[in-house]
Write a protein that holds these residues in place. Structure first.
Motif, PDB file in Angstrom:
ATOM      1  N   ARG A 139     -40.140  44.926 -18.324  1.00 45.55           N
ATOM      2  CA  ARG A 139     -40.234  44.509 -17.135  1.00 45.55           C
ATOM      3  C   ARG A 139     -40.514  43.043 -17.001  1.00 45.55           C
ATOM      4  O   ARG A 139     -40.151  42.245 -16.302  1.00 45.55           O
ATOM      5  N   LEU A 140     -41.893  42.685 -17.737  1.00 42.08           N
ATOM      6  CA  LEU A 140     -42.181  41.373 -17.635  1.00 42.08           C
ATOM      7  C   LEU A 140     -41.399  40.470 -18.302  1.00 42.08           C
ATOM      8  O   LEU A 140     -41.130  39.204 -17.819  1.00 42.08           O
ATOM      9  N   GLN A 141     -40.703  40.844 -19.404  1.00 40.34           N
ATOM     10  CA  GLN A 141     -39.878  39.855 -20.073  1.00 40.34           C
ATOM     11  C   GLN A 141     -38.773  39.733 -19.230  1.00 40.34           C
ATOM     12  O   GLN A 141     -38.019  38.456 -18.974  1.00 40.34           O
ATOM     13  N   MET A 142     -38.172  40.742 -18.239  1.00 41.91           N
ATOM     14  CA  MET A 142     -37.051  40.828 -17.499  1.00 41.91           C
ATOM     15  C   MET A 142     -37.387  39.488 -16.408  1.00 41.91           C
ATOM     16  O   MET A 142     -36.735  38.728 -15.994  1.00 41.91           O
ATOM     17  N   ILE A 143     -38.735  39.642 -15.913  1.00 43.98           N
ATOM     18  CA  ILE A 143     -38.916  38.898 -15.038  1.00 43.98           C
ATOM     19  C   ILE A 143     -39.151  37.334 -15.445  1.00 43.98           C
ATOM     20  O   ILE A 143     -38.705  36.413 -14.682  1.00 43.98           O
ATOM     21  N   ILE A 144     -39.736  37.082 -16.382  1.00 41.02           N
ATOM     22  CA  ILE A 144     -39.924  35.698 -17.228  1.00 41.02           C
ATOM     23  C   ILE A 144     -38.491  35.342 -17.253  1.00 41.02           C
ATOM     24  O   ILE A 144     -38.272  33.938 -17.293  1.00 41.02           O
ATOM     25  N   GLN A 145     -37.455  36.085 -17.776  1.00 36.25           N
ATOM     26  CA  GLN A 145     -36.192  35.625 -18.057  1.00 36.25           C
ATOM     27  C   GLN A 145     -35.347  35.210 -16.895  1.00 36.25           C
ATOM     28  O   GLN A 145     -35.051  34.042 -16.776  1.00 36.25           O
ATOM     29  N   GLN A 146     -35.956  35.982 -15.763  1.00 34.68           N
ATOM     30  CA  GLN A 146     -35.083  35.352 -14.208  1.00 34.68           C
ATOM     31  C   GLN A 146     -35.921  34.491 -13.420  1.00 34.68           C
ATOM     32  O   GLN A 146     -35.337  34.262 -12.512  1.00 34.68           O
ATOM     33  N   LEU A 147     -36.987  34.165 -13.920  1.00 32.48           N
ATOM     34  CA  LEU A 147     -37.850  32.953 -13.183  1.00 32.48           C
ATOM     35  C   LEU A 147     -37.098  31.614 -12.929  1.00 32.48           C
ATOM     36  O   LEU A 147     -36.502  31.307 -13.909  1.00 32.48           O
ATOM     37  N   PRO A 148     -37.175  30.832 -11.697  1.00 34.26           N
ATOM     38  CA  PRO A 148     -36.315  29.833 -11.677  1.00 34.26           C
ATOM     39  C   PRO A 148     -36.963  28.639 -12.310  1.00 34.26           C
ATOM     40  O   PRO A 148     -36.351  27.646 -12.052  1.00 34.26           O
ATOM     41  N   VAL A 149     -38.059  29.054 -13.001  1.00 35.02           N
ATOM     42  CA  VAL A 149     -38.508  27.801 -13.720  1.00 35.02           C
ATOM     43  C   VAL A 149     -38.511  28.203 -15.249  1.00 35.02           C
ATOM     44  O   VAL A 149     -38.444  29.319 -15.635  1.00 35.02           O
ATOM     45  N   GLY A 150     -38.751  27.177 -16.013  1.00 27.16           N
ATOM     46  CA  GLY A 150     -39.080  27.529 -17.648  1.00 27.16           C
ATOM     47  C   GLY A 150     -40.509  27.856 -17.816  1.00 27.16           C
ATOM     48  O   GLY A 150     -41.269  27.500 -17.418  1.00 27.16           O
ATOM     49  N   VAL A 151     -40.257  28.984 -18.654  1.00 24.74           N
ATOM     50  CA  VAL A 151     -41.548  29.534 -19.260  1.00 24.74           C
ATOM     51  C   VAL A 151     -41.356  29.699 -20.543  1.00 24.74           C
ATOM     52  O   VAL A 151     -40.634  30.103 -21.339  1.00 24.74           O
ATOM     53  N   LEU A 152     -42.975  29.201 -21.335  1.00 23.81           N
ATOM     54  CA  LEU A 152     -42.697  29.191 -22.729  1.00 23.81           C
ATOM     55  C   LEU A 152     -44.094  29.659 -23.044  1.00 23.81           C
ATOM     56  O   LEU A 152     -45.096  29.080 -22.374  1.00 23.81           O
ATOM     57  N   ILE A 153     -44.143  30.800 -23.844  1.00 23.59           N
ATOM     58  CA  ILE A 153     -45.454  31.304 -24.316  1.00 23.59           C
ATOM     59  C   ILE A 153     -45.718  31.175 -25.655  1.00 23.59           C
ATOM     60  O   ILE A 153     -44.669  31.515 -26.574  1.00 23.59           O
ATOM     61  N   THR A 154     -46.954  30.845 -26.215  1.00 20.20           N
ATOM     62  CA  THR A 154     -47.153  30.955 -27.611  1.00 20.20           C
ATOM     63  C   THR A 154     -48.246  31.884 -27.872  1.00 20.20           C
ATOM     64  O   THR A 154     -49.071  32.270 -27.033  1.00 20.20           O
ATOM     65  N   ASP A 155     -48.421  32.317 -29.125  1.00 20.42           N
ATOM     66  CA  ASP A 155     -49.699  32.919 -29.449  1.00 20.42           C
ATOM     67  C   ASP A 155     -50.876  32.029 -29.625  1.00 20.42           C
ATOM     68  O   ASP A 155     -50.531  30.795 -29.390  1.00 20.42           O
TER      69      ASP A 155
END
Ligand code: ADP
Length: 485
Positions: A139-155
């Motif tokens: 669900r979180l991935q789906m939300i991140i995918q559809q956000l209108p801004v770019g999201v980049l996450i690293t470890d």
């Protein structure tokens, strides 16, 4: 081989809720047939099968309960009991042996059932928990995918773990897994006209410094040659104990907004240029009108001409400020350095501004001369702005003090008033472009918030600093320092 091992490993099936019926059924049946084959047909010792039958089938029941849940374990347990009953009937037990065998089978059946149920239940609970976690992640991935801004996450080491479609659209390239500071992740970029190495990208920066990066603007040159303005924020994500678990950044494409701003700046620039010529003509006409009507003994006419002249000059100074702001935006403000005496320029500025002061006393007691190499006109412009503000924002009749302090390397000028002052949180902002303090007291003062911005940029250009110390209702002191060589 690997696939077979993976298939047989019960741990590899954690979280998988597709429980098989056939696998435990066939395996248990086959095991029974093999045991019968070995003990009855091969070894001809049918009665020796008992102990092996207990040991082997316990292993099978535990295995299937662990792998296929309650149902798998129960199937194995049930088939085992049937096999035990088959052994009893096929070995022709009678009397006490038959009774005790049946009793043992019943006890074992009960034990096997409990074993299959408990282990199967444990397995199914773990599966449900894992499934819930996987669903939350999805669900979180789906939300991140559809956000209108770019999201980049690293470890925590800077390895990219998540990136959405928007990031790809903004950066103009497919996101590869890898280090965020890697060259193939981030296109060429500039920040304030300087190239930005990938290691200085907000995500990489926040990971090395531990500090968040807020709304930094970059110009990207994408692989397709297009220029994009992006605004990036980044911060670390920590767990409850304060350990860094990830770093996340948000990217917004502000190209459209920037282009609009550029068009607006171009318009202001053009409009100010267009206004300059008529204003200069108006000033000239007023001057010639004044000299022609010099001998006219009409006080009202003289007053009107002076009024036109003052207002025209105000208009001219506003247009000049607008032009300067626009030139600063485009980096086109020119500076011509020359050597001059700072004290003389201050005196000259005071003389010129005395007319606008409303009974203010302007104190300036210079000692000696201070030779400065800088753009004289621009320094005069800064002084004019600071003294005009001191007059504008302090009550009529109050005192304004100008001081100059020189040391070996620099000179500091201060302009002190006893006016309305500036609150702590506004003191930095007053130097921003078009910033004006808006509180009830302030509303009565006209202005566009350009003077201090222009002054800051002029001082910055001369490698100096400008700042203010102030207390609301008590007054402000504006300072600027310039290096002497
Ligand atoms: P302007 O005076 O045209 O509004 P400036 O850039 O010169 O623009 O100043 C920005 C703001 O800083 C002003 O609107 C005012 O609120 C505040 N300010 C500047 N100088 C003073 C001062 N001497 N005392 C109090 N407030 C000041």
């Amino acid at each position: 081989m690997r696939k077979v091992l993976r298939y047989l490993n019960p741990i590899a099936h954690f979280g998988d809720k597709n429980y098989s019926v056939f696998f435990p059924l066939i395996t248990t049946l086959l095991t029974a047939v093999i045991l019968e084959g070995i003990f009855v047909w091969l070894l001809h010792t049918p009665n020796a099968v008992g102990l092996y039958a207990i040991f082997v089938f316990i292993v099978l029941i535990v295995y299937f309960a662990f792998r296929e849940g309650i149902r798998g374990g129960m199937i194995a347990a049930l088939l085992t009991i049937f096999y035990y009953l088959y052994i009893i009937s096929s070995r022709n037990y009678t009397g006490n042996l038959l009774v005790s065998s049946l009793q043992t089978t019943a006890t074992l059946g009960l034990l096997y059932g409990i074993l299959a149920w408990v282990i199967g239940w444990l397995k199914q609970t773990i599966d449900s928990l894992l499934e819930r976690e996987a669903n939350a992640k999805k669900r979180l991935q789906m939300i991140i995918q559809q956000l209108p801004v770019g999201v980049l996450i690293t470890d925590d080491t800077g390895e990219i773990t998540e990136g959405n479609k928007q990031v790809e659209l903004i950066l103009g390239r497919k996101m590869k897994s890898g280090r965020v500071a890697g060259k193939d992740t981030i296109p060429e970029a500039t920040y304030k006209d300087k190239p930005v190495p990938p290691s200085q990208w907000p995500l990489a920066q926040t990971l090395t410094t531990g500090k968040p990066v807020a709304g930094k603007e970059f110009i990207l040159t994408r692989d397709d040659g297009k220029k994009r303005y992006v605004q990036i924020s980044a911060s670390l994500i920590t767990n409850k104990t304060g350990n860094i678990v990830a770093a996340a950044s948000i990217m917004t494409d502000i190209t459209a907004q920037k282009e609009l701003e550029e068009r607006k700046d171009d318009f202001v620039n053009m409009a100010s240029h267009e206004l300059k010529t008529p204003i200069t003509s108006m000033k000239l006409y007023t001057e010639s009108l004044r000299s022609r009507l010099k001998h006219l003994d009409d006080r009202d006419v003289q007053k009107m001409i002076t009024g036109i002249k003052t207002q025209t000059e105000r208009l001219q100074s506003l247009v000049n400020d607008l032009l300067d702001v626009s030139r600063l935006q485009t980096g086109k403000l020119m500076f011509t350095p020359e050597s001059f005496n700072l004290n003389s320029v201050i005196k000259q500025t005071i003389t010129e501004l005395k007319g606008t002061a409303k009974n203010h006393t302007i104190n300036f007691n210079p000692t000696g001369s201070i030779t400065l190499t800088a753009d004289k006109f621009r320094i005069y412009q800064v002084l004019t702005n600071l003294i005009t503000n001191a007059i504008k924002y302090s009550p009529p009749g109050s005192k304004i003090t100008i001081r100059v302090k020189k040391d070996r390397k620099s000179v500091t000028v201060s302009v002190k008033d006893s006016g309305i002052g500036i609150s702590k949180d506004q003191q930095k902002k007053v130097f921003d472009r078009l910033y004006q303090v808006t509180d009830s007291k302030e509303k009565t003062f006209p202005g566009l918030g350009m003077g201090l911005y222009i002054s800051r940029e002029i001082i910055r250009h001369h490698k100096g600093t400008i700042w203010v110390e102030s207390e609301p209702s008590k007054g402000s002191t504006f300072y600027f320092t310039l290096p002497l060589n």
